[in-house]
Scaffold this motif. Structure first.
Motif, PDB file in Angstrom:
ATOM      1  N   SER A 142      72.017  25.631  47.279  1.00 47.87           N
ATOM      2  CA  SER A 142      72.217  26.962  48.197  1.00 47.87           C
ATOM      3  C   SER A 142      72.238  27.877  47.222  1.00 47.87           C
ATOM      4  O   SER A 142      72.022  27.901  45.783  1.00 47.87           O
ATOM      5  N   LYS A 143      72.085  29.366  47.783  1.00 41.25           N
ATOM      6  CA  LYS A 143      71.937  30.532  46.881  1.00 41.25           C
ATOM      7  C   LYS A 143      73.078  30.775  46.038  1.00 41.25           C
ATOM      8  O   LYS A 143      72.905  31.266  44.947  1.00 41.25           O
ATOM      9  N   GLU A 144      74.368  30.242  46.369  1.00 40.42           N
ATOM     10  CA  GLU A 144      75.390  30.786  45.079  1.00 40.42           C
ATOM     11  C   GLU A 144      75.367  29.937  44.023  1.00 40.42           C
ATOM     12  O   GLU A 144      75.739  30.164  42.978  1.00 40.42           O
ATOM     13  N   ARG A 145      74.628  28.601  44.097  1.00 42.96           N
ATOM     14  CA  ARG A 145      74.647  27.619  42.864  1.00 42.96           C
ATOM     15  C   ARG A 145      73.780  28.367  41.800  1.00 42.96           C
ATOM     16  O   ARG A 145      72.901  29.249  42.048  1.00 42.96           O
ATOM     17  N   ASN A 146      74.391  28.212  40.548  1.00 43.49           N
ATOM     18  CA  ASN A 146      73.402  28.874  39.494  1.00 43.49           C
ATOM     19  C   ASN A 146      71.830  27.957  39.181  1.00 43.49           C
ATOM     20  O   ASN A 146      71.699  27.312  39.721  1.00 43.49           O
ATOM     21  N   GLN A 147      71.248  28.958  38.282  1.00 40.64           N
ATOM     22  CA  GLN A 147      69.968  28.633  38.093  1.00 40.64           C
ATOM     23  C   GLN A 147      69.973  27.157  37.406  1.00 40.64           C
ATOM     24  O   GLN A 147      68.881  26.201  37.826  1.00 40.64           O
ATOM     25  N   ASN A 148      70.947  26.753  36.953  1.00 38.85           N
ATOM     26  CA  ASN A 148      70.947  25.372  36.172  1.00 38.85           C
ATOM     27  C   ASN A 148      70.724  24.236  37.330  1.00 38.85           C
ATOM     28  O   ASN A 148      69.712  23.678  37.153  1.00 38.85           O
ATOM     29  N   SER A 149      71.396  24.560  38.422  1.00 38.76           N
ATOM     30  CA  SER A 149      71.390  23.579  39.301  1.00 38.76           C
ATOM     31  C   SER A 149      70.160  23.613  40.187  1.00 38.76           C
ATOM     32  O   SER A 149      69.494  22.676  40.424  1.00 38.76           O
ATOM     33  N   GLN A 150      69.699  24.893  40.242  1.00 34.58           N
ATOM     34  CA  GLN A 150      68.353  24.921  40.888  1.00 34.58           C
ATOM     35  C   GLN A 150      67.340  24.298  40.119  1.00 34.58           C
ATOM     36  O   GLN A 150      66.499  23.479  40.630  1.00 34.58           O
ATOM     37  N   ARG A 151      67.094  24.520  38.901  1.00 34.76           N
ATOM     38  CA  ARG A 151      66.399  23.984  38.009  1.00 34.76           C
ATOM     39  C   ARG A 151      66.308  22.425  38.250  1.00 34.76           C
ATOM     40  O   ARG A 151      65.309  21.655  38.127  1.00 34.76           O
ATOM     41  N   ARG A 152      67.483  21.827  37.896  1.00 35.50           N
ATOM     42  CA  ARG A 152      67.595  20.552  38.044  1.00 35.50           C
ATOM     43  C   ARG A 152      67.308  19.803  39.430  1.00 35.50           C
ATOM     44  O   ARG A 152      66.414  18.799  39.247  1.00 35.50           O
ATOM     45  N   ALA A 153      67.572  20.509  40.449  1.00 32.92           N
ATOM     46  CA  ALA A 153      67.144  19.959  41.749  1.00 32.92           C
ATOM     47  C   ALA A 153      65.781  19.982  41.809  1.00 32.92           C
ATOM     48  O   ALA A 153      65.187  19.107  42.472  1.00 32.92           O
ATOM     49  N   SER A 154      64.868  21.157  41.384  1.00 34.28           N
ATOM     50  CA  SER A 154      63.441  21.017  41.287  1.00 34.28           C
ATOM     51  C   SER A 154      63.151  19.893  40.566  1.00 34.28           C
ATOM     52  O   SER A 154      61.880  19.187  40.988  1.00 34.28           O
ATOM     53  N   ASN A 155      63.636  19.775  39.280  1.00 36.46           N
ATOM     54  CA  ASN A 155      62.972  18.281  38.684  1.00 36.46           C
ATOM     55  C   ASN A 155      63.379  17.241  39.299  1.00 36.46           C
ATOM     56  O   ASN A 155      62.459  16.183  39.215  1.00 36.46           O
ATOM     57  N   GLN A 156      64.661  16.985  40.099  1.00 33.91           N
ATOM     58  CA  GLN A 156      64.659  15.766  40.855  1.00 33.91           C
ATOM     59  C   GLN A 156      63.602  15.789  41.794  1.00 33.91           C
ATOM     60  O   GLN A 156      63.373  14.438  42.145  1.00 33.91           O
ATOM     61  N   ALA A 157      63.387  16.666  42.442  1.00 34.34           N
ATOM     62  CA  ALA A 157      62.535  16.719  43.610  1.00 34.34           C
ATOM     63  C   ALA A 157      61.195  16.272  43.143  1.00 34.34           C
ATOM     64  O   ALA A 157      60.578  15.319  43.798  1.00 34.34           O
ATOM     65  N   LYS A 158      60.628  16.503  41.882  1.00 36.44           N
ATOM     66  CA  LYS A 158      59.492  16.169  41.287  1.00 36.44           C
ATOM     67  C   LYS A 158      59.350  14.731  40.999  1.00 36.44           C
ATOM     68  O   LYS A 158      58.529  14.050  40.898  1.00 36.44           O
ATOM     69  N   ASN A 159      60.555  14.448  40.381  1.00 37.01           N
ATOM     70  CA  ASN A 159      60.489  12.839  39.806  1.00 37.01           C
ATOM     71  C   ASN A 159      60.813  11.961  40.837  1.00 37.01           C
ATOM     72  O   ASN A 159      60.504  10.799  40.973  1.00 37.01           O
ATOM     73  N   PHE A 160      61.417  12.305  42.218  1.00 35.78           N
ATOM     74  CA  PHE A 160      61.874  11.226  43.152  1.00 35.78           C
ATOM     75  C   PHE A 160      60.797  10.552  43.697  1.00 35.78           C
ATOM     76  O   PHE A 160      60.642   9.359  43.956  1.00 35.78           O
ATOM     77  N   PRO A 161      59.715  11.361  44.355  1.00 34.84           N
ATOM     78  CA  PRO A 161      58.444  10.408  44.730  1.00 34.84           C
ATOM     79  C   PRO A 161      57.956   9.431  43.664  1.00 34.84           C
ATOM     80  O   PRO A 161      57.438   8.350  44.378  1.00 34.84           O
ATOM     81  N   ILE A 162      58.197   9.690  42.579  1.00 29.85           N
ATOM     82  CA  ILE A 162      57.463   8.750  41.529  1.00 29.85           C
ATOM     83  C   ILE A 162      58.664   7.553  41.416  1.00 29.85           C
ATOM     84  O   ILE A 162      58.040   6.366  41.733  1.00 29.85           O
TER      85      ILE A 162
END
Length: 685
Positions: free
Chosen positions: A584-604
DNA sequence: AGCTACAGGACTC
DNA sequence: CCTGGAGTCCTGTAGCT
C-alpha cells in the motif's frame, strides 16, 4: 479494508449481511440464541487482531464496558491486542449511526488490507453414531467425506485412536457423526474407497496407513494456495473464512486427550470435520482451475509420498558419527583451552560477550553493524578485523565447530532411532513459496562439504545412495518462465551459460559469471550486486545493464512482475501458484523494495519447488510401478536422494532422470531441465 | 524461578 | 532508499508473570 462489526442481535444481522458477505470473511462470536461470552470475544479478537473495531448498539457496548477491555477503552479509543498494534474502537450508539460510520470507514482506512467482520456463526450439529460402525463406513465409502481422528499422541507408535469423525452432504444437509474406538484396519480399508477431505493429511495418513496414493483433499495445503501469508491452522482458517466459532477454546484444560470424557472428544472431533467440510467448500469457490490441478497433480499426492519418506527414514552409520563427534569434542576442548589463556573466560556463542571483548576491551574499530544497530561480531567482521589481529582467527573456528557439534551432530545422534534411522519431518505448506522445509532434525541444512555427509548411508547390504540434483536449476527456471532466447539457445547447444556470460561481459572468472547470472536473474540491484560480490558499484551497474541487454526477455519479465504486484497484489509462477504481496502507498520504500525483490524471486523459487515436488511424486509412482525396493529418502530443494539396493542402481538412475527432467508429463519447458547424478555409499561428494 | 519472545549467528538451497 | 529470496536451530538475553 478492515472492519469488525459486532452484531448484538439477529434481526440487525440481516441488514449488515450483504456488506459483510461480499468480503468473504466472517467471524463468529455468538452461539445461536446465546449471548456472546466476553472471554471468547477477547480470545477471538486476539487471534484476528483487527485494526478497527466497530461496535454498535448498547448491548455490544456494554459487553465491552464490563469486560476485561473496560479500562482500555473510552468512547473512541485504542486497545492493544498485541504490543505495538493499535486497535481503534469506534462506538455508535445505534444502528443508523453505525451504518453511517461504516459507510465512511473506507475513506478513513484506505490502507487496511484485511476485512474482518463479526456476526453469528454457523454451528454444525454433531451426533454420536450409535449403530454398528460398519454401516457408517459403508454409507460413506464412495462419497466425499471429511474425516478426522482424535488420538492420545501425535505418534502412532506411542498412542491410540480415541474417536473418528465423518462429515458428508446428503441432499443439502451436512451430516456429522463420530464413533468411539474405531479399528485401524477398518479405517485403512475405508480410506481408499472414495474421495476424502482432511486437514493435514500427513497426520491422518500416519494413523490410517493406506497402501497407495488415493483421492483426498487436504484443506491445510489448500489454505496455503488460497493465502500463503495466513496461518493455515484449522482454527485460524475457520475464524477467517467459515463463520466458525471457537469451540476449541471451550474445551476445559485437560492434560491429555486420554483424560477427557469420550463424548467431549467425539463432539470436538465432529466440529473439526464439519468445519473442515465447510472450509473445503469455501476453498472450492476461491481456488482457480490451475490451482486445483496443481493440488490434484502435485500437492495432495506429495503429502502421501512425504509420509512414506518420513516413515522410511535415512540410515545412519552410527560408528562413523560417534567417531566424528569424538574428534570434534577433542578439537573444541583444545581450542577452548587455548582461547581461555589468551582472552579469558568468554562464552564464544554469546554475541554480547564477544562484542565486549572486541570493542570495549580491545578497542577495535567498528566495521559493521547488525540489523539491531549493535557492533557486529559476525564471521565476516571478525575475518576483517583479524587482518590486523591474527589472534582473532581461532574465534571463528571455535564458534563454527561448537555450533556444528551442538546444532547438527548432536541432533543427528539424538534423532537416530533404535535401528539406526533418522526420520525427519518434511513440512509441507509452511513455506510461502511452496518449498518444503525439514525439521527434527533439519536435514536440508547439512553442510555442503561437511564430514557428517559420510554418515548418511544405505539401508541395503552393499546398497547405494543415488543423489540427483538439477543443473543450473534457478537459472533454467528463470529462462523457462521468461522465455529467454539466449539461455535457451546456449542450453540446447550444450554450452555453459556461466562461461558465456563471463566471456560476453569480459569478466575475470567463471565464478563471477555464475554469480552475476544467478543474482541478476532473481532481481538484485546494482548496489546489492556490488555489496554482495565485492565489485565496484560502477562496474556492477555497467555489467547489470549489459546483462539485461543480452537478456531482454528477462528484463521484460521483471517489469511484468512489478506491474502485477502493483495492479493485482500478487504474482504467479509457471504452474499458477500465487504469491500475495500487498503493497500500500503508506508503507515505506523499504517494504516496497522488499516486495519487489520477493516478486522477482518467487517465480524462480516457487517454480523450482513445484517442479521438484512433482518430480518426487512421479518418481515415487515410477519406483512402485517397477516394483523396486529402492526408497526416496531426502529432498533438498534441487536434489533428490534415493536409497537403492546395488542391483537396482542403474534402473533407479534411469527413473530419476525421467521423473526429474519430465516431472509433469504434458508440460513442455521452454528451456529443458537436466540433472547431475551421484552414486555412492554415502552422500559425501 | 520459569516461561516466552526475540536477536544474532550458524548452516542450507 | 537498501543492500536477492526462502528456511531451521541453537544460544544468550530481556522482559514477563
Amino acid at each position: 479494508m478492515e472492519k469488525l462489526l459486532l452484531q448484538p442481535s439477529l434481526e440487525k444481522l440481516n441488514i449488515w449481511w450483504d456488506l459483510v458477505e461480499r468480503k468473504g470473511r466472517h467471524v463468529g462470536l455468538e452461539e445461536e440464541g446465546r449471548k456472546a461470552n466476553p472471554d471468547r470475544l477477547l480470545y477471538t479478537l486476539s487471534k484476528i487482531r483487527p485494526k478497527v473495531l466497530l461496535l454498535c448498539g448498547e448491548e455490544a457496548w456494554n459487553l465491552f464496558k464490563v469486560g476485561p477491555l473496560k479500562k482500555l477503552i473510552n468512547d473512541v479509543g485504542i486497545i492493544n491486542f498485541s504490543p505495538g498494534r493499535d486497535v481503534w474502537v469506534l462506538h455508535a450508539p445505534c444502528l443508523a449511526e453505525a451504518a453511517e460510520m461504516h459507510r465512511l470507514l473506507p475513506q478513513v482506512e484506505a490502507s487496511f488490507d484485511r476485512a474482518v467482520s463479526v456476526c453469528n456463526p454457523h454451528v454444525p450439529k454433531v451426533k454420536k453414531w450409535v449403530r454398528p460402525i460398519e454401516e457408517l463406513l459403508e454409507k460413506t465409502a464412495k462419497i466425499l467425506t471429511a474425516y478426522d481422528l482424535e488420538t492420545t499422541s501425535l505418534d502412532p507408535r506411542k498412542g491410540r485412536i480415541l474417536t473418528a469423525s465423518f462429515t458428508w452432504r446428503e441432499e443439502k444437509k451436512l451430516l456429522t457423526y463420530w464413533v468411539e474406538n474405531p479399528k485401524q484396519s477398518d479405517l485403512k480399508r475405508w480410506w481408499v474407497k472414495g474421495p476424502r477431505i482432511v486437514h493435514n493429511a500427513k497426520f491422518e495418513l500416519s494413523w490410517t496407513k493406506p497402501i497407495k496414493i488415493t483421492d483426498y483433499h487436504d484443506t491445510f495445503l489448500r489454505a496455503g494456495l488460497v493465502d500463503e501469508n495466513e496461518s493455515h491452522r484449522l482454527e485460524d482458517q475457520l475464524l477467517r473464512y467459515c463463520r466458525g466459532y471457537p469451540y476449541w477454546s471451550s474445551l476445559p484444560d485437560y492434560g491429555d486427550f486420554s483424560d477427557v470424557p469420550l463424548h467431549v472428544v467425539g463432539t470436538y472431533n465432529g466440529f473439526d470435520t464439519a468445519y473442515t467440510y465447510l472450509l473445503y467448500e469455501y476453498q472450492e469457490g476461491v481456488l482457480d482451475d490451475r490451482e486445483k490441478s496443481l493440488l490434484g497433480d502435485v500437492i495432495n499426492p506429495l503429502s502421501f509420498v512425504l509420509w512414506k519418506m518420513e516413515e522410511a527414514g535415512v540410515k545412519i552409520n552410527g560408528g562413523k558419527l560417534k567417531k566424528l563427534c569424538q574428534e570434534m569434542d577433542e578439537e573444541i576442548k583444545t581450542g577452548n583451552d587455548f582461547l581461555r589463556k589468551k582472552f579469558g573466560d568468554i562464552n564464544w556463542s554469546s554475541p554480547k560477550q564477544v562484542r565486549k571483548l572486541l570493542y570495549e576491551e580491545m578497542k577495535l574499530p567498528v566495521l559493521e553493524m547488525t540489523k539491531g544497530g549493535e557492533p557486529s561480531t559476525s564471521k565476516e567482521t571478525i575475518e576483517r578485523l583479524s587482518k590486523r589481529r591474527k589472534s582473532l582467527l581461532p574465534i571463528i573456528r571455535i564458534r563454527e565447530i561448537t555450533s556444528i557439534r551442538n546444532g547438527i551432530l548432536s541432533a543427528l545422534e539424538e534423532k537416530t532411532d533404535g535401528n539406526g534411522y533418522i526420520h525427519t519431518t518434511f513440512n509441507q505448506g509452511f513455506v510461502a513459496t511452496g518449498r518444503l522445509s525439514s525439521s527434527n532434525p533439519n536435514l536440508q541444512n547439512i553442510r555442503r562439504e561437511g564430514a557428517e555427509k559420510s554418515c548418511f548411508t544405505s539401508r541395503f547390504p552393499g546398497g547405494r545412495l543415488v543423489a540427483a540434483d538439477y543443473e543450473q536449476f534457478e537459472l533454467r527456471i528463470c529462462a523457462a518462465h521468461s522465455k529467454d532466447r539466449m539461455f535457451r539457445k546456449l542450453i540446447l547447444e550444450g554450452q555453459d551459460p556461466h562461461t558465456h556470460t563471463t566471456k560476453e561481459l569480459e569478466l575475470s572468472s567463471r565464478q563471477d559469471g555464475k554469480q552475476l547470472n544467478l543474482s541478476l536473474a532473481s532481481g538484485i540491484s546494482a548496489r546489492g550486486l556490488a555489496y554482495e560480490h565485492g565489485f565496484s558499484e560502477s562496474k556492477a551497474r555497467k555489467w547489470r545493464g549489459e546483462w539485461f541487454r543480452l537478456h531482454p526477455q528477462i528484463a521484460m519479465f521483471h517489469t511484468k512482475l512489478g506491474q502485477d504486484v502493483r495492479r493485482k497484489g500478487y504474482v504467479t509462477n509457471l504452474f499458477g501458484r500465487k504469491r500475495h504481496l500487498p503493497i500500500s502507498k503508506e508503507r515505506n520504500q523499504n517494504s516496497q523494495r522488499r516486495a519487489s525483490n520477493q516478486a522477482k524471486n518467487f517465480p524462480i523459487q516457487g517454480g523450482g519447488a513445484d517442479i521438484i515436488n512433482a518430480a518426487v511424486v512421479r518418481l515415487y509412482r515410477l519406483l512402485r510401478k517397477e516394483g523396486l525396493k529402492a526408497l526416496i529418502v531426502l529432498q533438498i530443494h534441487d536434489e533428490i536422494v534415493v536409497d537403492s539396493p546395488k542391483e537396482e542402481v542403474k534402473k533407479v538412475a534411469e527413473l530419476m532422470k525421467e521423473a526429474m527432467t519430465n516431472p509433469m508429463p504434458g508440460f513442455e519447458f521452454f528451456v529443458p531441465m537436466a540433472i547431475d547424478l551421484r552414486v555412492g555409499t554415502s552422500i559425501a561428494k
